[in-house]
Design an enzyme around this catalytic site. Structure first.
Site, short mmCIF file in Angstrom:
data_model
loop_
_atom_site.label_atom_id
_atom_site.label_comp_id
_atom_site.label_asym_id
_atom_site.label_seq_id
_atom_site.Cartn_x
_atom_site.Cartn_y
_atom_site.Cartn_z
N HIS A 52 0.85 -1.19 0.00
CA HIS A 52 0.00 0.00 0.00
C HIS A 52 0.89 1.24 0.00
O HIS A 52 2.12 1.15 0.13
CB HIS A 52 -0.94 0.01 1.21
CG HIS A 52 -0.27 -0.20 2.52
ND1 HIS A 52 0.61 0.70 3.06
CD2 HIS A 52 -0.33 -1.23 3.40
CE1 HIS A 52 1.05 0.25 4.22
NE2 HIS A 52 0.51 -0.94 4.45
P1 TYD Z 1 -1.82 -2.81 7.99
O1 TYD Z 1 -1.11 -1.51 8.06
O2 TYD Z 1 -2.91 -2.95 6.95
O3 TYD Z 1 -0.79 -3.99 7.78
P2 TYD Z 1 0.20 -4.21 6.55
O4 TYD Z 1 1.52 -3.68 7.00
O5 TYD Z 1 0.23 -5.65 6.26
O6 TYD Z 1 -0.36 -3.44 5.41
O7 TYD Z 1 -2.43 -3.14 9.42
C1 TYD Z 1 -3.09 -4.37 9.66
C2 TYD Z 1 -4.19 -4.12 10.67
O8 TYD Z 1 -3.63 -3.71 11.91
C3 TYD Z 1 -5.14 -3.02 10.23
O9 TYD Z 1 -6.38 -3.60 9.89
C4 TYD Z 1 -5.32 -2.14 11.42
C5 TYD Z 1 -4.33 -2.60 12.44
N1 TYD Z 1 -3.37 -1.54 12.81
C6 TYD Z 1 -3.64 -0.73 13.90
O10 TYD Z 1 -4.69 -0.84 14.54
N2 TYD Z 1 -2.72 0.20 14.27
C7 TYD Z 1 -1.56 0.36 13.59
O11 TYD Z 1 -0.72 1.23 13.97
C8 TYD Z 1 -1.30 -0.46 12.45
C9 TYD Z 1 -0.03 -0.30 11.65
C10 TYD Z 1 -2.23 -1.39 12.10
#
Ligand code: TYD
Length: 134
Positions: A52
Protein backbone atom coordinates in the site's frame (compact mmCIF):
# COMPACT_ATOMS: atom_id res chain seq x y z
CA UNK A 1 7.22 11.82 -3.79
CA UNK A 2 9.81 10.02 -5.85
CA UNK A 3 12.30 7.25 -5.06
CA UNK A 4 14.99 9.96 -4.95
CA UNK A 5 13.32 11.22 -1.74
CA UNK A 6 13.84 7.82 -0.08
CA UNK A 7 17.07 7.44 1.85
CA UNK A 8 18.96 5.34 4.34
CA UNK A 9 19.51 7.27 7.57
CA UNK A 10 22.35 6.18 9.84
CA UNK A 11 21.54 6.48 13.53
CA UNK A 12 24.02 7.55 16.19
CA UNK A 13 25.92 4.51 17.44
CA UNK A 14 27.52 4.66 20.87
CA UNK A 15 30.08 1.88 20.91
CA UNK A 16 30.51 0.34 24.32
CA UNK A 17 32.09 -2.88 25.56
CA UNK A 18 28.90 -3.44 27.53
CA UNK A 19 26.89 -3.41 24.30
CA UNK A 20 26.22 -0.78 21.64
CA UNK A 21 23.47 1.83 21.83
CA UNK A 22 21.56 3.72 19.12
CA UNK A 23 18.73 6.22 19.42
CA UNK A 24 16.20 8.20 17.41
CA UNK A 25 14.98 11.68 18.35
CA UNK A 26 11.80 13.06 16.83
CA UNK A 27 12.51 15.74 14.16
CA UNK A 28 16.25 15.36 14.72
CA UNK A 29 17.58 12.07 13.37
CA UNK A 30 14.47 11.59 11.27
CA UNK A 31 12.75 14.43 9.38
CA UNK A 32 9.32 14.23 11.04
CA UNK A 33 7.60 14.29 14.39
CA UNK A 34 7.03 10.79 15.77
CA UNK A 35 3.35 10.06 16.40
CA UNK A 36 3.44 6.28 16.50
CA UNK A 37 5.77 3.27 16.57
CA UNK A 38 4.71 -0.22 15.60
CA UNK A 39 6.37 -3.60 15.25
CA UNK A 40 6.01 -6.41 12.74
CA UNK A 41 7.25 -9.80 13.92
CA UNK A 42 6.55 -13.55 13.78
CA UNK A 43 6.11 -13.25 10.02
CA UNK A 44 5.69 -16.74 8.51
CA UNK A 45 8.13 -17.65 5.71
CA UNK A 46 7.13 -16.25 2.32
CA UNK A 47 4.58 -13.75 3.68
CA UNK A 48 4.38 -10.15 2.47
CA UNK A 49 3.28 -7.21 4.63
CA UNK A 50 2.24 -3.81 3.40
CA UNK A 51 1.35 -3.53 -0.26
CA UNK A 52 0.00 0.00 0.00
CA UNK A 53 0.94 3.69 0.03
CA UNK A 54 0.07 6.48 2.43
CA UNK A 55 -1.35 9.81 1.32
CA UNK A 56 0.27 11.82 4.13
CA UNK A 57 2.25 9.54 6.42
CA UNK A 58 6.05 9.48 6.39
CA UNK A 59 7.85 6.55 7.98
CA UNK A 60 11.23 5.25 9.07
CA UNK A 61 11.75 1.49 8.93
CA UNK A 62 14.41 -0.34 10.99
CA UNK A 63 15.34 -4.02 11.12
CA UNK A 64 15.80 -4.41 14.88
CA UNK A 65 16.73 -8.03 14.33
CA UNK A 66 17.00 -10.39 11.38
CA UNK A 67 16.45 -9.06 7.88
CA UNK A 68 13.76 -8.22 5.31
CA UNK A 69 13.37 -6.35 2.04
CA UNK A 70 11.51 -3.08 1.55
CA UNK A 71 10.19 -3.00 -2.02
CA UNK A 72 9.36 0.53 -3.20
CA UNK A 73 7.56 1.90 -6.24
CA UNK A 74 6.90 5.60 -6.86
CA UNK A 75 4.73 4.91 -9.92
CA UNK A 76 7.68 5.44 -12.26
CA UNK A 77 10.39 3.10 -11.01
CA UNK A 78 10.96 0.38 -8.43
CA UNK A 79 13.75 -0.20 -5.95
CA UNK A 80 14.40 -2.77 -3.23
CA UNK A 81 16.34 -2.07 -0.03
CA UNK A 82 17.49 -4.93 2.21
CA UNK A 83 17.56 -3.98 5.87
CA UNK A 84 19.50 -6.05 8.39
CA UNK A 85 21.05 -3.76 11.04
CA UNK A 86 19.54 -1.82 13.95
CA UNK A 87 21.81 1.26 13.61
CA UNK A 88 20.27 2.50 10.37
CA UNK A 89 16.87 2.61 8.77
CA UNK A 90 15.01 3.58 5.64
CA UNK A 91 13.13 6.87 5.41
CA UNK A 92 10.09 6.44 3.17
CA UNK A 93 7.98 9.56 2.56
CA UNK A 94 4.32 9.55 1.63
CA UNK A 95 2.97 8.51 -1.78
CA UNK A 96 5.42 5.65 -2.30
CA UNK A 97 3.92 2.21 -2.81
CA UNK A 98 5.73 -0.16 -0.45
CA UNK A 99 5.75 -3.74 0.71
CA UNK A 100 7.87 -5.67 3.19
CA UNK A 101 9.01 -9.07 1.98
CA UNK A 102 11.54 -11.86 2.39
CA UNK A 103 11.52 -11.80 6.20
CA UNK A 104 14.19 -13.94 7.84
CA UNK A 105 13.33 -16.21 10.74
CA UNK A 106 12.88 -14.09 13.89
CA UNK A 107 12.95 -10.81 11.94
CA UNK A 108 11.75 -7.85 14.00
CA UNK A 109 10.70 -4.75 12.05
CA UNK A 110 10.15 -1.41 13.77
CA UNK A 111 8.26 1.32 11.93
CA UNK A 112 8.29 4.85 13.27
CA UNK A 113 5.49 6.91 11.75
CA UNK A 114 4.55 10.57 11.43
CA UNK A 115 0.82 9.94 12.00
CA UNK A 116 -1.41 7.95 14.28
CA UNK A 117 -3.17 4.99 12.66
CA UNK A 118 -5.74 6.30 10.20
CA UNK A 119 -7.24 3.89 7.69
CA UNK A 120 -8.38 6.75 5.44
CA UNK A 121 -4.71 7.71 4.85
CA UNK A 122 -4.06 4.33 3.14
CA UNK A 123 -4.09 3.77 -0.61
CA UNK A 124 -4.58 0.01 -0.79
CA UNK A 125 -5.45 -0.19 -4.46
CA UNK A 126 -2.54 0.24 -6.90
CA UNK A 127 -4.62 1.84 -9.64
CA UNK A 128 -6.03 4.31 -7.10
CA UNK A 129 -2.42 5.11 -6.13
CA UNK A 130 -1.55 5.72 -9.80
CA UNK A 131 -4.55 8.02 -10.20
CA UNK A 132 -3.47 10.09 -7.19
CA UNK A 133 -0.04 10.62 -8.83
CA UNK A 134 -1.60 12.53 -11.73
P1 TYD B 1 -1.82 -2.81 7.99
O1 TYD B 1 -1.11 -1.51 8.06
O2 TYD B 1 -2.91 -2.95 6.95
O3 TYD B 1 -0.79 -3.99 7.78
P2 TYD B 1 0.20 -4.21 6.55
O4 TYD B 1 1.52 -3.68 7.00
O5 TYD B 1 0.23 -5.65 6.26
O6 TYD B 1 -0.36 -3.44 5.41
O7 TYD B 1 -2.43 -3.14 9.42
C1 TYD B 1 -3.09 -4.37 9.66
C2 TYD B 1 -4.19 -4.12 10.67
O8 TYD B 1 -3.63 -3.71 11.91
C3 TYD B 1 -5.14 -3.02 10.23
O9 TYD B 1 -6.38 -3.60 9.89
C4 TYD B 1 -5.32 -2.14 11.42
C5 TYD B 1 -4.33 -2.60 12.44
N1 TYD B 1 -3.37 -1.54 12.81
C6 TYD B 1 -3.64 -0.73 13.90
O10 TYD B 1 -4.69 -0.84 14.54
N2 TYD B 1 -2.72 0.20 14.27
C7 TYD B 1 -1.56 0.36 13.59
O11 TYD B 1 -0.72 1.23 13.97
C8 TYD B 1 -1.30 -0.46 12.45
C9 TYD B 1 -0.03 -0.30 11.65
C10 TYD B 1 -2.23 -1.39 12.10
Amino acid sequence: MRLSDVRIINLPKILDERGNLSFIESENHIPFKIERTYLIYDVPGGEVRGGHAYKELNEFIVALSGSFDVVLDDGFEKKTYSLNRSYYGLYVPNMIWRSLENFSTNALCMIVASEKYNESDYLRNYSEFQKQLL
